[in-house]
Design an enzyme around this catalytic site. Sequence first.
Site, PDB file in Angstrom:
ATOM      1  N   GLN A  45       0.796  -1.227   0.000  1.00 47.08           N
ATOM      2  CA  GLN A  45       0.000   0.000   0.000  1.00 47.08           C
ATOM      3  C   GLN A  45       0.830   1.280   0.000  1.00 47.08           C
ATOM      4  OE1 GLN A  45      -2.558  -1.881   3.216  1.00 47.08           O
ATOM      5  NE2 GLN A  45      -4.039  -0.514   2.303  1.00 47.08           N
ATOM      6  N   ASN A 185      -0.937 -10.631   8.376  1.00 50.02           N
ATOM      7  CA  ASN A 185      -1.974  -9.625   8.590  1.00 50.02           C
ATOM      8  C   ASN A 185      -3.311 -10.229   8.181  1.00 50.02           C
ATOM      9  OD1 ASN A 185      -2.751  -6.622   8.916  1.00 50.02           O
ATOM     10  ND2 ASN A 185      -3.703  -7.210   6.978  1.00 50.02           N
ATOM     11  N   GLU A 186      -4.230 -10.290   9.115  1.00 47.50           N
ATOM     12  CA  GLU A 186      -5.605 -10.664   8.839  1.00 47.50           C
ATOM     13  C   GLU A 186      -5.773 -11.888   7.940  1.00 47.50           C
ATOM     14  OE1 GLU A 186      -7.365  -6.186   9.288  1.00 47.50           O
ATOM     15  OE2 GLU A 186      -7.208  -7.012   7.298  1.00 47.50           O
ATOM     16  N   GLU A 395      -4.498  -2.123  14.561  1.00 43.20           N
ATOM     17  CA  GLU A 395      -5.031  -1.272  13.501  1.00 43.20           C
ATOM     18  C   GLU A 395      -6.311  -0.630  13.985  1.00 43.20           C
ATOM     19  OE1 GLU A 395      -4.291  -3.421   9.536  1.00 43.20           O
ATOM     20  OE2 GLU A 395      -6.101  -2.267   9.190  1.00 43.20           O
ATOM     21  N   TRP A 442      -4.294   3.214  11.990  1.00 41.62           N
ATOM     22  CA  TRP A 442      -4.215   2.998  10.543  1.00 41.62           C
ATOM     23  C   TRP A 442      -4.731   4.248   9.870  1.00 41.62           C
ATOM     24  CZ3 TRP A 442      -2.201  -0.943   7.642  1.00 41.62           C
ATOM     25  CH2 TRP A 442      -2.367  -0.794   6.263  1.00 41.62           C
ATOM     26  N   TRP A 450      -6.767  -0.741  -1.434  1.00 41.29           N
ATOM     27  CA  TRP A 450      -7.318  -1.943  -2.067  1.00 41.29           C
ATOM     28  C   TRP A 450      -8.405  -1.627  -3.078  1.00 41.29           C
ATOM     29  CZ3 TRP A 450      -3.433  -4.838  -1.293  1.00 41.29           C
ATOM     30  CH2 TRP A 450      -2.779  -4.823  -0.073  1.00 41.29           C
ATOM     31  N   PHE A 458      -7.255   7.179   4.635  1.00 39.90           N
ATOM     32  CA  PHE A 458      -7.213   6.730   6.024  1.00 39.90           C
ATOM     33  C   PHE A 458      -6.139   7.445   6.842  1.00 39.90           C
ATOM     34  CE2 PHE A 458      -9.695   2.937   4.871  1.00 39.90           C
ATOM     35  CZ  PHE A 458     -10.335   2.616   6.052  1.00 39.90           C
TER      36      PHE A 458
HETATM   37  C1  GAL Z   1      -7.289  -3.693   6.833  1.00 39.49           C
HETATM   38  C2  GAL Z   1      -6.017  -3.925   6.096  1.00 39.49           C
HETATM   39  C3  GAL Z   1      -5.302  -2.713   5.679  1.00 39.49           C
HETATM   40  C4  GAL Z   1      -6.140  -1.492   5.408  1.00 39.49           C
HETATM   41  C5  GAL Z   1      -7.305  -1.334   6.352  1.00 39.49           C
HETATM   42  C6  GAL Z   1      -8.359  -0.327   5.949  1.00 39.49           C
HETATM   43  O1  GAL Z   1      -8.179  -4.719   6.579  1.00 39.49           O
HETATM   44  O2  GAL Z   1      -5.129  -4.646   6.896  1.00 39.49           O
HETATM   45  O3  GAL Z   1      -4.476  -3.099   4.635  1.00 39.49           O
HETATM   46  O4  GAL Z   1      -6.443  -1.361   4.090  1.00 39.49           O
HETATM   47  O5  GAL Z   1      -7.986  -2.539   6.535  1.00 39.49           O
HETATM   48  O6  GAL Z   1      -9.281  -0.909   5.083  1.00 39.49           O
END
Ligand code: GAL
Length: 487
Positions: A45, A185-186, A395, A442, A450, A458
Amino acid sequence: MMQATTAVRGRTERAGGKRAEWTGGLSRRSFPAGFVFGTAASAYQVEGMALKDGRGPNICDAFVKIPGEIANNATADVTVDEYHRYKEDVNIMKSMGFDAYRFSISAGTGKVNWKGVAYYNRFINYMVKIGITPYANLYHYDLPVALEVQYGGLLNRKVVEAFADYADFCFKTFGDRVKNWFSFNEPRVVAALGYDDGRFAPGRCTKCKAGNSATEPYIVAHHLILSHAAAVKRYRQKYQHTQKGRIGILLDFVWYEGLTNSTADQAAAQRSRDFHIGWFLHPIIYGEYPKTLQVIVKERLPKFTPDEVHMDMLQSVIPQLKIQNMICKLVVFLIVRIMNFLIPLASPGAADERNGVLIGNRANSDWLYIVPWGLYKAVTYVKEKYGNPTMFLSENGMDDPGNVTITQGVHDTTRVAYYRSYITKLKEAIDDGANCIGYFAWSLLDNFEWKLGYTSRFGLVYVDFRTLRRYPKMSAHWFRDVVTSKN
Ligand code: GAL
């Protein structure tokens, strides 16, 4: 208007009551000693080096090139160019008073790309020099295409060993300076969005060009859990005694509230929690999938062998029953990312309103509702159901639309209110006993979001995507006032 390319300096001038209103009474002293404040981002990103300096293609590169997948067909080929501007970004973090940066390493396979290694060395060294602690995540959605082509990537069990080798290389190469590691991550997002609805790379699902939504998400999730366990095992066996770091996993969680108190709605809410965080956290803590998944998914749900459970997984976590014996070597922590919204759940579906009233104001993303008390409930749930593991809120944030001007963008009063309310709820959960030792916003910068590309912002810092100049927002000043305040 605030200046571009600038550090965030000087305390915001507000006296007495005004100041308390501005910070919500939050300061360093609101949190236990040693509590970590940072921001988070991912390689894909923010770096912006697609296919340059030896960076091999990953499945996100391939996915974003499919016309119509990303808003305005945007790519992350340049994004905010942190690869070249990392010093400026680290300086901004420092000037805001942050302690740490959670970044990800662009995953690789096969021949080592030494230019990439040199970049991460420069970047990590600079963070250490300036006094920002690096928190490195090994995988943030960017599987090398080579693995997808060779054997189907995450669908093949071979990926477990490949991931362990890659992790091993990172521990060996960067572990003298990086003491905080995350495997994935997730992983739920990887399995569900990549293989159930196909919204994320590699874009597989029953209705997509290829895929099987009934089976593939469970296979992929299983391999991710085993890969996490394999990486943890390597770290423990080869590096931990000398490097003295720790390793965890980043799990997203959404709080689900029953629409009513009826048994059916309450059971539906619990089912949703099990399918969300339980899918990953339950095996990692207890060595098996939640009973709900076992009953519903049946033979489509892979099983862990006794060896895997005992040799890999439970060694890597805090076994509930052995917690007394393990306490002296409690080196693994779980990093639980709590999402920003809550969905009251009516059986059989999920909704974002109750009796016609929305659960909270919506941010720019269609899934993101502002419901701070959901965070309290989510953290407390993990505390109570999973033995109060060491947690980071890894996050937390909200987005504005991409098309706001610089002047509008930096005047982000909604974001200030958002952080004030969420961090207040986190403090309450900690005061009530949750073992949460850090918080990552975040994100530092607006960046490639994405599916939404650059139509979502953000950041605590506005980025003009034409010039790539950085402009700290009001929320950056808010954070600085909170984290630099000693009272
Ligand atoms: C999470 C992800 C990040 C970021 C954030 C906001 O799911 O880890 O990459 O994009 O959400 O959508």
